[in-house]
Design a protein around this motif. Structure first.
Motif, PDB file in Angstrom:
ATOM      1  N   GLY A 185       0.818  -1.211   0.000  1.00  0.00           N
ATOM      2  CA  GLY A 185       0.000   0.000   0.000  1.00  0.00           C
ATOM      3  C   GLY A 185       0.849   1.257   0.000  1.00  0.00           C
ATOM      4  O   GLY A 185       0.576   2.204  -0.741  1.00  0.00           O
ATOM      5  N   LEU A 186       1.882   1.287   0.845  1.00  0.00           N
ATOM      6  CA  LEU A 186       2.759   2.449   0.906  1.00  0.00           C
ATOM      7  C   LEU A 186       3.549   2.596  -0.385  1.00  0.00           C
ATOM      8  O   LEU A 186       3.780   3.706  -0.875  1.00  0.00           O
ATOM      9  CB  LEU A 186       3.702   2.330   2.101  1.00  0.00           C
ATOM     10  N   PHE A 187       3.964   1.463  -0.964  1.00  0.00           N
ATOM     11  CA  PHE A 187       4.739   1.503  -2.207  1.00  0.00           C
ATOM     12  C   PHE A 187       3.918   2.060  -3.364  1.00  0.00           C
ATOM     13  O   PHE A 187       4.422   2.807  -4.202  1.00  0.00           O
ATOM     14  CB  PHE A 187       5.231   0.088  -2.541  1.00  0.00           C
ATOM     15  N   THR A 188       2.624   1.719  -3.405  1.00  0.00           N
ATOM     16  CA  THR A 188       1.787   2.137  -4.537  1.00  0.00           C
ATOM     17  C   THR A 188       0.894   3.335  -4.225  1.00  0.00           C
ATOM     18  O   THR A 188       0.088   3.721  -5.065  1.00  0.00           O
ATOM     19  CB  THR A 188       0.890   0.972  -5.000  1.00  0.00           C
ATOM     20  N   TYR A 189       1.050   3.945  -3.045  1.00  0.00           N
ATOM     21  CA  TYR A 189       0.120   5.035  -2.720  1.00  0.00           C
ATOM     22  C   TYR A 189       0.214   6.232  -3.662  1.00  0.00           C
ATOM     23  O   TYR A 189      -0.786   6.946  -3.841  1.00  0.00           O
ATOM     24  CB  TYR A 189       0.247   5.440  -1.244  1.00  0.00           C
ATOM     25  N   PRO A 190       1.342   6.470  -4.357  1.00  0.00           N
ATOM     26  CA  PRO A 190       1.308   7.552  -5.360  1.00  0.00           C
ATOM     27  C   PRO A 190       0.294   7.297  -6.482  1.00  0.00           C
ATOM     28  O   PRO A 190      -0.239   8.242  -7.062  1.00  0.00           O
ATOM     29  CB  PRO A 190       2.739   7.568  -5.900  1.00  0.00           C
ATOM     30  N   VAL A 191       0.007   6.014  -6.762  1.00  0.00           N
ATOM     31  CA  VAL A 191      -0.999   5.702  -7.785  1.00  0.00           C
ATOM     32  C   VAL A 191      -2.394   6.010  -7.256  1.00  0.00           C
ATOM     33  O   VAL A 191      -3.246   6.533  -7.980  1.00  0.00           O
ATOM     34  CB  VAL A 191      -0.886   4.228  -8.222  1.00  0.00           C
ATOM     35  N   LEU A 192      -2.639   5.694  -5.981  1.00  0.00           N
ATOM     36  CA  LEU A 192      -3.919   6.073  -5.376  1.00  0.00           C
ATOM     37  C   LEU A 192      -4.064   7.586  -5.359  1.00  0.00           C
ATOM     38  O   LEU A 192      -5.153   8.119  -5.611  1.00  0.00           O
ATOM     39  CB  LEU A 192      -4.024   5.507  -3.955  1.00  0.00           C
ATOM     40  N   GLN A 193      -2.994   8.288  -5.084  1.00  0.00           N
ATOM     41  CA  GLN A 193      -3.044   9.750  -5.107  1.00  0.00           C
ATOM     42  C   GLN A 193      -3.386  10.251  -6.510  1.00  0.00           C
ATOM     43  O   GLN A 193      -4.178  11.198  -6.665  1.00  0.00           O
ATOM     44  CB  GLN A 193      -1.705  10.328  -4.653  1.00  0.00           C
ATOM     45  N   ALA A 194      -2.818   9.615  -7.531  1.00  0.00           N
ATOM     46  CA  ALA A 194      -3.158   9.987  -8.914  1.00  0.00           C
ATOM     47  C   ALA A 194      -4.639   9.740  -9.183  1.00  0.00           C
ATOM     48  O   ALA A 194      -5.312  10.552  -9.829  1.00  0.00           O
ATOM     49  CB  ALA A 194      -2.297   9.198  -9.895  1.00  0.00           C
ATOM     50  N   ALA A 195      -5.159   8.614  -8.668  1.00  0.00           N
ATOM     51  CA  ALA A 195      -6.584   8.316  -8.845  1.00  0.00           C
ATOM     52  C   ALA A 195      -7.456   9.344  -8.138  1.00  0.00           C
ATOM     53  O   ALA A 195      -8.510   9.750  -8.655  1.00  0.00           O
ATOM     54  CB  ALA A 195      -6.886   6.912  -8.326  1.00  0.00           C
ATOM     55  N   ASP A 196      -7.042   9.778  -6.939  1.00  0.00           N
ATOM     56  CA  ASP A 196      -7.775  10.826  -6.221  1.00  0.00           C
ATOM     57  C   ASP A 196      -7.955  12.058  -7.109  1.00  0.00           C
ATOM     58  O   ASP A 196      -9.023  12.674  -7.154  1.00  0.00           O
ATOM     59  CB  ASP A 196      -7.010  11.246  -4.959  1.00  0.00           C
ATOM     60  N   ILE A 197      -6.886  12.418  -7.790  1.00  0.00           N
ATOM     61  CA  ILE A 197      -6.868  13.631  -8.610  1.00  0.00           C
ATOM     62  C   ILE A 197      -7.643  13.429  -9.914  1.00  0.00           C
ATOM     63  O   ILE A 197      -8.505  14.244 -10.296  1.00  0.00           O
ATOM     64  CB  ILE A 197      -5.413  14.034  -8.917  1.00  0.00           C
ATOM     65  N   LEU A 198      -7.364  12.315 -10.589  1.00  0.00           N
ATOM     66  CA  LEU A 198      -7.923  12.105 -11.926  1.00  0.00           C
ATOM     67  C   LEU A 198      -9.392  11.707 -11.887  1.00  0.00           C
ATOM     68  O   LEU A 198     -10.105  11.883 -12.888  1.00  0.00           O
ATOM     69  CB  LEU A 198      -7.104  11.041 -12.660  1.00  0.00           C
ATOM     70  N   ALA A 199      -9.879  11.183 -10.761  1.00  0.00           N
ATOM     71  CA  ALA A 199     -11.299  10.841 -10.658  1.00  0.00           C
ATOM     72  C   ALA A 199     -12.188  12.057 -10.909  1.00  0.00           C
ATOM     73  O   ALA A 199     -13.329  11.927 -11.377  1.00  0.00           O
ATOM     74  CB  ALA A 199     -11.599  10.247  -9.276  1.00  0.00           C
ATOM     75  N   TYR A 200     -11.662  13.238 -10.633  1.00  0.00           N
ATOM     76  CA  TYR A 200     -12.422  14.483 -10.827  1.00  0.00           C
ATOM     77  C   TYR A 200     -11.881  15.299 -12.001  1.00  0.00           C
ATOM     78  O   TYR A 200     -12.284  16.428 -12.195  1.00  0.00           O
ATOM     79  CB  TYR A 200     -12.395  15.301  -9.525  1.00  0.00           C
ATOM     80  N   ARG A 201     -10.949  14.677 -12.720  1.00  0.00           N
ATOM     81  CA  ARG A 201     -10.287  15.357 -13.846  1.00  0.00           C
ATOM     82  C   ARG A 201      -9.797  16.743 -13.417  1.00  0.00           C
ATOM     83  O   ARG A 201     -10.024  17.754 -14.089  1.00  0.00           O
ATOM     84  CB  ARG A 201     -11.209  15.428 -15.054  1.00  0.00           C
TER      85      ARG A 201
END
Length: 392
Positions: A185-201
């Protein structure tokens, strides 16, 4: 205190107080914004498209002065100065908190407290979408999809997971980090952060300098998705990092490191909930040096420079101009003025937070309405994502 500093504090306090004069109730939210910065210049050229601003904060305890000056008051400023058609989306990112061990009861309380903090500092749920990330499953779905197009090499080049592990272990630098403690989870959390941002474009993302690398990854993933799964037009905009003119608030006890909630020394940080006596005691005990006079030299005199930066941020002045006023004064005078400036800055939000944190029903209603608004926006995005990748 000098009359000039007193005037600066009055101006700054007025701005913060205007943002914090909030009448919250279970049925109604009323706010008054009086800043002339919110008035649009009719002669200015219209922007090509409205901005979508997104940012998030983890529910990992009461925010400290660095969080307040570095992020939260900037969010309020963005809200105050936003054009009417801009969208402002602020999230309490509970899933990110899980990347390090959490006590379930403490995390649950921290989620509620963080929402109260965001309202207390001046965010308006009628103007900004304020919600809990973990109440919108679109974030997790999009994160998985983005994980499937993220090269491992890019994640291995990320440095923030090392700094987060170091901070959690109170290590002095990344070299002391034991990589066996790294979870997926910690290793891939930058991808979750990208999803947070891109979900709202989102088009604009106000985050700290330490997150710049993550914004670059987010842009790379958006570009990769657009290129791989083509449509009539690119689905995701490439979000811009919003650079804010804020000071980097350092530990009061170790000015070689940032002010942090995880430090074992409680006197190293000033919390939003600290009493006037606690603020005074912590600043009086801040590490400085034995040199005569005050100068702004972050390398040679980091302790004094940290206090000058805090004072400048509280009063809205240039740090060099502040330093010039104290050239022939001692650290005692500087600390006394920092105490007053910090107390003036936080006393309004502190009182509002203490009032709001007990209004559980109202906080639940704000969270529920914010999550509904967030899901409505992200549903449009995730539907298009599913169609483009073939999951329809």
């Amino acid at each position: 205190m000098s009359s000039l500093l007193h005037q600066q504090l009055q101006c700054t306090t007025a701005r913060v107080s205007a943002a914090c004069r909030v009448s919250h109730s279970a049925r109604r939210v009323a706010r008054t914004f009086t800043s002339s910065a919110a008035v649009r210049d009719e002669t200015a050229e219209p922007r090509a498209r409205p901005r979508v601003v997104f940012s998030g904060i983890q529910p990992t305890g009461i925010p400290h002065l660095g969080n307040l000056l570095g992020a939260l008051l900037n969010w309020v400023k963005l809200q105050r100065e936003a054009a009417p058609d801009d969208q402002l989306i602020y999230s309490i990112v509970g899933w990110h908190a899980l990347t390090l061990p959490q006590d379930p009861k403490a995390l649950s309380a921290a989620r509620s407290d963080m929402l109260a903090v965001l309202l207390a500092v001046g965010l308006d749920p009628k103007r900004s979408i304020i919600f809990h990330q973990d109440e919108n499953l679109h974030h997790a779905e999009l994160a998985w999809i983005l994980n499937c197009i993220t090269p491992m090499g890019k994640l291995k080049r990320m440095t923030t997971w090392k700094s987060r592990l170091a901070a959690s272990r109170n290590a002095r630098d990344d070299s002391e980090v034991d990589e066996s403690l790294l979870n997926a989870g910690l290793f891939t959390y930058p991808v979750l952060q990208a999803a947070d941002i891109l979900a709202y474009r989102a088009t604009h993302v106000p985050v700290g300098e330490d997150q710049q690398q993550h914004i670059e990854l987010c842009r790379d993933l958006a570009e990769s998705f657009n290129r791989t799964f083509k449509g009539k037009r690119p689905l995701f905009p490439l979000p811009q990092h919003v650079v804010t003119t804020t000071c980097r608030v350092l530990s009061l006890k170790d000015p070689s490191s940032k002010m942090s909630k995880s430090s074992p020394d409680l006197n190293s940080r000033i919390l939003l909930t600290d009493s006037p006596a606690q603020v005074r005691s912590k600043i009086r005990g801040a590490v400085t040096d034995s040199l005569l006079g005050i100068t702004y030299d972050p390398v040679a005199r980091p302790g004094a420079a940290n206090l000058l930066s805090i004072l400048a941020a509280c009063t809205g002045e240039d740090v060099h101009a502040v330093a010039a006023r104290y050239a022939d004064k001692g650290h005692g005078v500087l600390k006394a003025d920092v105490v007053e400036a910090v107390e003036e800055l936080i006393k309004g939000p502190r009182a509002e937070f203490e009032r709001l944190r007990g209004e559980k029903e109202y906080l639940a209603s704000v969270a529920r309405e914010g999550s509904e608004k967030a899901r409505q926006l992200s549903e449009v995005t995730i539907r298009e994502v599913r169609a483009r990748i073939g999951l329809v």
